[in-house]
Design a protein around this motif. Structure first.
Motif, PDB file in Angstrom:
ATOM      1  N   CYS A 119     -15.158   9.201   3.163  1.00 27.16           N
ATOM      2  CA  CYS A 119     -15.137   8.487   4.441  1.00 27.16           C
ATOM      3  C   CYS A 119     -15.083   6.976   4.224  1.00 27.16           C
ATOM      4  O   CYS A 119     -14.368   6.256   4.939  1.00 27.16           O
ATOM      5  CB  CYS A 119     -16.367   8.861   5.267  1.00 27.16           C
ATOM      6  N   ALA A 120     -15.824   6.491   3.231  1.00 25.93           N
ATOM      7  CA  ALA A 120     -15.826   5.058   2.941  1.00 25.93           C
ATOM      8  C   ALA A 120     -14.445   4.574   2.523  1.00 25.93           C
ATOM      9  O   ALA A 120     -14.006   3.490   2.920  1.00 25.93           O
ATOM     10  CB  ALA A 120     -16.846   4.742   1.849  1.00 25.93           C
ATOM     11  N   ALA A 121     -13.748   5.373   1.723  1.00 27.56           N
ATOM     12  CA  ALA A 121     -12.400   4.984   1.282  1.00 27.56           C
ATOM     13  C   ALA A 121     -11.438   4.901   2.459  1.00 27.56           C
ATOM     14  O   ALA A 121     -10.595   4.000   2.528  1.00 27.56           O
ATOM     15  CB  ALA A 121     -11.891   5.974   0.245  1.00 27.56           C
ATOM     16  N   VAL A 122     -11.562   5.830   3.392  1.00 28.89           N
ATOM     17  CA  VAL A 122     -10.674   5.814   4.567  1.00 28.89           C
ATOM     18  C   VAL A 122     -10.955   4.592   5.431  1.00 28.89           C
ATOM     19  O   VAL A 122     -10.037   3.871   5.839  1.00 28.89           O
ATOM     20  CB  VAL A 122     -10.843   7.110   5.384  1.00 28.89           C
ATOM     21  N   THR A 123     -12.237   4.328   5.733  1.00 28.25           N
ATOM     22  CA  THR A 123     -12.556   3.184   6.583  1.00 28.25           C
ATOM     23  C   THR A 123     -12.243   1.857   5.885  1.00 28.25           C
ATOM     24  O   THR A 123     -11.831   0.899   6.535  1.00 28.25           O
ATOM     25  CB  THR A 123     -14.036   3.209   7.007  1.00 28.25           C
ATOM     26  N   ALA A 124     -12.429   1.800   4.566  1.00 28.64           N
ATOM     27  CA  ALA A 124     -12.086   0.583   3.833  1.00 28.64           C
ATOM     28  C   ALA A 124     -10.597   0.297   3.930  1.00 28.64           C
ATOM     29  O   ALA A 124     -10.174  -0.858   4.128  1.00 28.64           O
ATOM     30  CB  ALA A 124     -12.510   0.717   2.368  1.00 28.64           C
ATOM     31  N   THR A 125      -9.783   1.335   3.807  1.00 27.90           N
ATOM     32  CA  THR A 125      -8.333   1.165   3.916  1.00 27.90           C
ATOM     33  C   THR A 125      -7.934   0.751   5.323  1.00 27.90           C
ATOM     34  O   THR A 125      -7.099  -0.149   5.511  1.00 27.90           O
ATOM     35  CB  THR A 125      -7.617   2.478   3.539  1.00 27.90           C
ATOM     36  N   LEU A 126      -8.534   1.387   6.325  1.00 29.01           N
ATOM     37  CA  LEU A 126      -8.229   1.025   7.705  1.00 29.01           C
ATOM     38  C   LEU A 126      -8.659  -0.416   8.002  1.00 29.01           C
ATOM     39  O   LEU A 126      -7.965  -1.147   8.712  1.00 29.01           O
ATOM     40  CB  LEU A 126      -8.927   1.990   8.665  1.00 29.01           C
ATOM     41  N   ASP A 181      -8.795  -2.865   5.823  1.00 32.94           N
ATOM     42  CA  ASP A 181      -7.822  -3.716   5.140  1.00 32.94           C
ATOM     43  C   ASP A 181      -6.546  -3.825   5.967  1.00 32.94           C
ATOM     44  O   ASP A 181      -5.980  -4.915   6.139  1.00 32.94           O
ATOM     45  CB  ASP A 181      -7.525  -3.128   3.763  1.00 32.94           C
ATOM     46  N   LEU A 182      -6.086  -2.701   6.502  1.00 29.51           N
ATOM     47  CA  LEU A 182      -4.877  -2.709   7.327  1.00 29.51           C
ATOM     48  C   LEU A 182      -5.089  -3.493   8.619  1.00 29.51           C
ATOM     49  O   LEU A 182      -4.188  -4.199   9.083  1.00 29.51           O
ATOM     50  CB  LEU A 182      -4.456  -1.274   7.648  1.00 29.51           C
ATOM     51  N   ALA A 183      -6.281  -3.370   9.203  1.00 27.51           N
ATOM     52  CA  ALA A 183      -6.569  -4.085  10.448  1.00 27.51           C
ATOM     53  C   ALA A 183      -6.507  -5.593  10.220  1.00 27.51           C
ATOM     54  O   ALA A 183      -5.930  -6.332  11.029  1.00 27.51           O
ATOM     55  CB  ALA A 183      -7.940  -3.677  10.986  1.00 27.51           C
ATOM     56  N   GLU A 184      -7.103  -6.059   9.109  1.00 30.47           N
ATOM     57  CA  GLU A 184      -7.037  -7.493   8.867  1.00 30.47           C
ATOM     58  C   GLU A 184      -5.613  -7.930   8.529  1.00 30.47           C
ATOM     59  O   GLU A 184      -5.206  -9.040   8.870  1.00 30.47           O
ATOM     60  CB  GLU A 184      -7.996  -7.921   7.751  1.00 30.47           C
ATOM     61  N   LYS A 227       0.833  -1.208   0.000  1.00 33.63           N
ATOM     62  CA  LYS A 227       0.000   0.000   0.000  1.00 33.63           C
ATOM     63  C   LYS A 227       0.866   1.255   0.000  1.00 33.63           C
ATOM     64  O   LYS A 227       1.874   1.320   0.691  1.00 33.63           O
ATOM     65  CB  LYS A 227      -0.928   0.013   1.219  1.00 33.63           C
ATOM     66  N   THR A 228       0.434   2.238  -0.797  1.00 30.81           N
ATOM     67  CA  THR A 228       1.166   3.497  -0.884  1.00 30.81           C
ATOM     68  C   THR A 228       0.231   4.671  -0.618  1.00 30.81           C
ATOM     69  O   THR A 228      -0.995   4.550  -0.733  1.00 30.81           O
ATOM     70  CB  THR A 228       1.797   3.670  -2.279  1.00 30.81           C
ATOM     71  N   ARG A 229       0.831   5.801  -0.286  1.00 31.18           N
ATOM     72  CA  ARG A 229       0.037   7.009  -0.061  1.00 31.18           C
ATOM     73  C   ARG A 229      -0.599   7.484  -1.364  1.00 31.18           C
ATOM     74  O   ARG A 229      -1.714   8.000  -1.362  1.00 31.18           O
ATOM     75  CB  ARG A 229       0.921   8.102   0.533  1.00 31.18           C
ATOM     76  N   GLU A 230       0.125   7.314  -2.457  1.00 25.75           N
ATOM     77  CA  GLU A 230      -0.439   7.687  -3.753  1.00 25.75           C
ATOM     78  C   GLU A 230      -1.654   6.822  -4.075  1.00 25.75           C
ATOM     79  O   GLU A 230      -2.667   7.300  -4.604  1.00 25.75           O
ATOM     80  CB  GLU A 230       0.613   7.537  -4.847  1.00 25.75           C
ATOM     81  N   GLY A 231      -1.568   5.523  -3.754  1.00 22.42           N
ATOM     82  CA  GLY A 231      -2.692   4.626  -3.961  1.00 22.42           C
ATOM     83  C   GLY A 231      -3.881   5.014  -3.103  1.00 22.42           C
ATOM     84  O   GLY A 231      -5.029   4.970  -3.559  1.00 22.42           O
ATOM     85  N   LEU A 232      -3.619   5.398  -1.862  1.00 22.90           N
ATOM     86  CA  LEU A 232      -4.693   5.843  -0.980  1.00 22.90           C
ATOM     87  C   LEU A 232      -5.407   7.058  -1.572  1.00 22.90           C
ATOM     88  O   LEU A 232      -6.645   7.117  -1.579  1.00 22.90           O
ATOM     89  CB  LEU A 232      -4.142   6.184   0.403  1.00 22.90           C
ATOM     90  N   ALA A 233      -4.631   8.000  -2.099  1.00 19.06           N
ATOM     91  CA  ALA A 233      -5.224   9.184  -2.716  1.00 19.06           C
ATOM     92  C   ALA A 233      -6.085   8.793  -3.915  1.00 19.06           C
ATOM     93  O   ALA A 233      -7.187   9.330  -4.120  1.00 19.06           O
ATOM     94  CB  ALA A 233      -4.134  10.164  -3.135  1.00 19.06           C
TER      95      ALA A 233
END
Length: 288
Positions: A230-237, A239-242, A192-198
Motif C-alpha cells: 500500500c505504501a508503494a502505491v500511495t508513494a507513486t501516486l 509522486d505523480l500528483a506533484e 516512470k514505467t509499469r515495470e518500475g512500479l512493480a
C-alpha cells in the motif's frame, strides 16, 4: 558506403544512459546521506526533537509551494496564518491527537479567509482555495507523521514508514532503469514505467515484511507485506500528483534547497500521502 543514418543510430544505441532527470548523482547521494543522519539523530536521541525537523520541513514546504504559485500563476496565499497554522497542526497532532490537528486545519482556513480581506477582492476565491489546498496537502498530511511518532514505539514506526517509502522509490528506479519498457503515465511523468512500479512494490513489500516482523511489537510479516504494498502505491501516486502540479506550473523542481534533489517538496511528494495510509494500517494491525 553504409548510410550515415545507420551509423549514427548505432552510435546512439551504444551511449550509456544518463541519470534520470539529469540529476547530479553524487550530490543527491551526499544530501540523502546527510538527511538520513539528521533524521536518525533526532529520532533516536530525543524523540520529540524529530518534531522540530518535521515542523521545519513543513514550513519550508509551504514556502516553496506558495512561492511557486505566486511566481507562475499569480496566486497569493496569506502566508502568516498558513505558516502558523501549519506548524501548529503538526505539533498539536503529536501532543494532543488528530482531532485537534483537524480543528486547527479548519481554523487555519478561516484565518486565511479573514487575512485575505485586507487586500482587494479580485481573485479572493482563487487565493483562498489555493491556501486551503496547501494547508491540507503539506501540514495536515504531515500531521500523520506526528501521529505515528506519538506511539510508544513511535521511533521504530517512523523508521518503518521511511524505509518502505524509500524502498518504493529505489526499487522503481532500479527496475525501471534496467527493465522499464512500458510507460506508466507518459503525459505526467515520462520516466516512470509499469515495470518500475512493480519493482518498487516488490522491494517495499519485502522491507515492510522484515521490519514489521522484527521492529514492531505485535507485528507479523504478512501485515508488513500489505503495508509495504500500500505504501508503494500511495508513494507513486503522490509522486505523480506533484508531477501534475509542477507540469501545471511549468517548472521542473519546487525549489533548489537540496542539491541533486530539488526542493523540500520534491522529497516530501511521496512521503506526505503515504503517512496517513501507514498510520491507519499500523493502528488497525497493532494499535495506535
Amino acid at each position: 558506403m553504409p548510410p550515415v543514418q545507420e551509423t549514427s543510430v548505432a552510435q546512439t544505441d551504444q551511449q550509456p544512459r544518463k541519470p534520470r532527470g539529469g540529476r547530479n548523482l553524487p550530490a543527491a547521494i551526499g544530501v540523502g546521506v546527510g538527511l538520513g543522519a539528521v533524521v536518525a539523530a533526532s529520532l533516536f536521541v530525543v524523540k520529540a526533537v524529530f518534531m522540530v525537523v518535521v515542523a521545519a520541513a513543513v514550513a519550508v514546504g509551504i514556502r516553496e509551494l506558495t512561492s511557486r504559485l505566486a511566481e507562475r500563476k499569480d496566486v497569493h496565499v496569506p502566508q502568516v496564518p498558513l505558516l502558523v497554522g501549519g506548524v501548529g497542526m503538526v505539533v498539536t497532532g503529536y501532543f494532543a491527537g488528530g482531532q485537534w490537528a483537524a480543528a486547527i486545519l479548519a481554523v487555519t482556513g478561516l484565518a486565511m479567509m479573514v487575512a485575505r480581506m485586507a487586500t482587494p477582492p479580485e481573485n479572493y476565491l482563487r487565493d483562498i482555495t489555493a491556501g486551503v489546498f496547501t494547508a491540507f496537502y503539506v501540514p495536515f498530511l504531515a500531521t500523520f507523521v506526528a501521529l505515528i511518532l506519538a506511539a510508544d514505539d513511535g521511533a521504530w514506526r517512523i523508521l518503518l514508514f521511511l524505509v518502505v517509502t524509500i524502498c518504493s522509490d529505489t526499487g522503481a528506479y532500479a527496475v525501471g532503469y534496467k527493465f522499464g519498457r512500458t510507460k506508466l503515465a507518459p503525459t505526467i511523468s515520462p520516466g516512470k514505467t509499469r515495470e518500475g512500479l512493480a519493482g518498487g512494490i516488490g522491494l517495499s513489500m519485502i522491507a515492510g515484511a522484515l521490519l514489521m516482523h522484527f521492529l514492531i511489537d505485535g507485528g507479523t510479516w504478512w501485515q508488513g507485506l500489505i503495508l509495504g504494498g500500500c505504501a508503494a502505491v500511495t508513494a507513486t501516486l503522490g509522486d505523480l500528483a506533484e508531477s501534475m502540479i509542477k507540469r501545471d506550473l511549468g517548472i521542473k523542481d519546487m525549489g533548489t534547497l537540496l542539491p541533486g534533489h530539488g526542493g523540500i517538496m520534491d522529497r516530501l511528494d511521496s512521503l506526505l500521502p503515504t503517512a496517513p495510509v501507514v498510520w491507519l494500517l499500523l493502528a488497525a494491525f497493532v494499535g495506535s
